[in-house]
Scaffold this motif. Sequence first.
Motif, short mmCIF file in Angstrom:
data_model
loop_
_atom_site.label_atom_id
_atom_site.label_comp_id
_atom_site.label_asym_id
_atom_site.label_seq_id
_atom_site.Cartn_x
_atom_site.Cartn_y
_atom_site.Cartn_z
N UNK A 63 0.85 -1.19 0.00
CA UNK A 63 0.00 0.00 0.00
C UNK A 63 0.88 1.23 0.00
N UNK A 64 0.52 2.21 -0.84
CA UNK A 64 1.35 3.40 -1.00
C UNK A 64 0.57 4.67 -0.69
N UNK A 65 1.30 5.64 -0.17
CA UNK A 65 0.79 6.99 0.04
C UNK A 65 1.68 7.91 -0.77
N UNK A 66 1.10 8.59 -1.75
CA UNK A 66 1.86 9.50 -2.62
C UNK A 66 3.07 8.79 -3.23
N UNK A 67 2.88 7.52 -3.60
CA UNK A 67 3.93 6.75 -4.27
C UNK A 67 4.90 6.02 -3.36
N UNK A 68 4.89 6.30 -2.07
CA UNK A 68 5.82 5.65 -1.14
C UNK A 68 5.12 4.50 -0.42
N UNK A 69 5.79 3.34 -0.34
CA UNK A 69 5.22 2.20 0.36
C UNK A 69 5.13 2.54 1.85
N UNK A 70 3.90 2.45 2.38
CA UNK A 70 3.69 2.73 3.79
C UNK A 70 3.24 1.49 4.57
N UNK A 71 2.85 0.44 3.85
CA UNK A 71 2.42 -0.77 4.53
C UNK A 71 2.54 -1.95 3.59
N UNK A 72 3.07 -3.04 4.11
CA UNK A 72 3.06 -4.33 3.41
C UNK A 72 2.04 -5.18 4.16
N UNK A 73 1.15 -5.80 3.43
CA UNK A 73 0.06 -6.53 4.06
C UNK A 73 -0.13 -7.87 3.37
N UNK A 74 -0.23 -8.93 4.16
CA UNK A 74 -0.49 -10.26 3.63
C UNK A 74 -1.73 -10.81 4.32
N UNK A 75 -2.72 -11.20 3.52
CA UNK A 75 -3.95 -11.81 4.05
C UNK A 75 -4.03 -13.24 3.58
N UNK A 76 -4.50 -14.10 4.46
CA UNK A 76 -4.76 -15.50 4.12
C UNK A 76 -6.25 -15.72 4.33
N UNK A 77 -6.94 -16.07 3.23
CA UNK A 77 -8.39 -16.12 3.23
C UNK A 77 -8.88 -17.40 2.56
N UNK A 78 -10.16 -17.75 2.76
CA UNK A 78 -10.70 -18.96 2.12
C UNK A 78 -10.59 -18.91 0.60
N UNK A 79 -10.47 -20.08 -0.01
CA UNK A 79 -10.40 -20.20 -1.47
C UNK A 79 -11.79 -20.08 -2.09
N UNK A 80 -11.80 -20.01 -3.41
CA UNK A 80 -13.01 -20.10 -4.23
C UNK A 80 -13.97 -18.94 -4.06
N UNK A 81 -13.44 -17.73 -3.97
CA UNK A 81 -14.27 -16.53 -4.00
C UNK A 81 -13.57 -15.54 -4.92
N UNK A 82 -14.16 -14.38 -5.13
CA UNK A 82 -13.55 -13.34 -5.97
C UNK A 82 -12.29 -12.77 -5.33
N UNK A 83 -11.96 -13.19 -4.12
CA UNK A 83 -10.70 -12.78 -3.48
C UNK A 83 -9.52 -13.23 -4.34
N UNK A 84 -9.74 -14.25 -5.14
CA UNK A 84 -8.67 -14.78 -5.97
C UNK A 84 -8.32 -13.85 -7.13
N UNK A 85 -9.13 -12.83 -7.36
CA UNK A 85 -8.83 -11.81 -8.37
C UNK A 85 -8.14 -10.64 -7.69
N UNK A 86 -7.19 -10.01 -8.37
CA UNK A 86 -6.50 -8.85 -7.79
C UNK A 86 -7.50 -7.74 -7.48
#
Length: 124
Positions: A63-86
């Motif tokens: 995640x970026x604010x004004x082009x600078x990375x301010x947060x790296x985030x990793x989520x682990x969620x159930x399969x087989x939903x639209x979560x699989x799309x960016x």
Amino acid sequence: MSRTAGSWLPREARERGRSAHLADAAEVGFTPSRSIEVRFKPAGARVAGSLAIAEVTVRDRALRAAGLVVRLSVSRLPRDTAIEDAATGPRGTYARPEEAGHRIGSFAEHGGARAGTPPGPRPS
């Protein structure tokens, strides 16, 4: 650091399509942007126990604010939903499990911090 859902990302905000990052951008006044990588892997012991599933969708975001990375985030969620799309669609990531019948009553966020690394490619 651990944080649990409460006022940070309430259902009402999610229903209005406001992610925490977009809410922060509106409040502080920066231009938000992000990059997302989606992959699949076996659920680790903590995730498998919490979600009662063997395989997860992993969403790795910068995640970026004004082009600078301010947060790296990793989520682990159930399969087989639209979560699989960016692009997860209206109301974001947390709306997709609910559409598939997995109502989110609560969630926990586990975070950490370390010294920064020099600019360059992100590690895999």
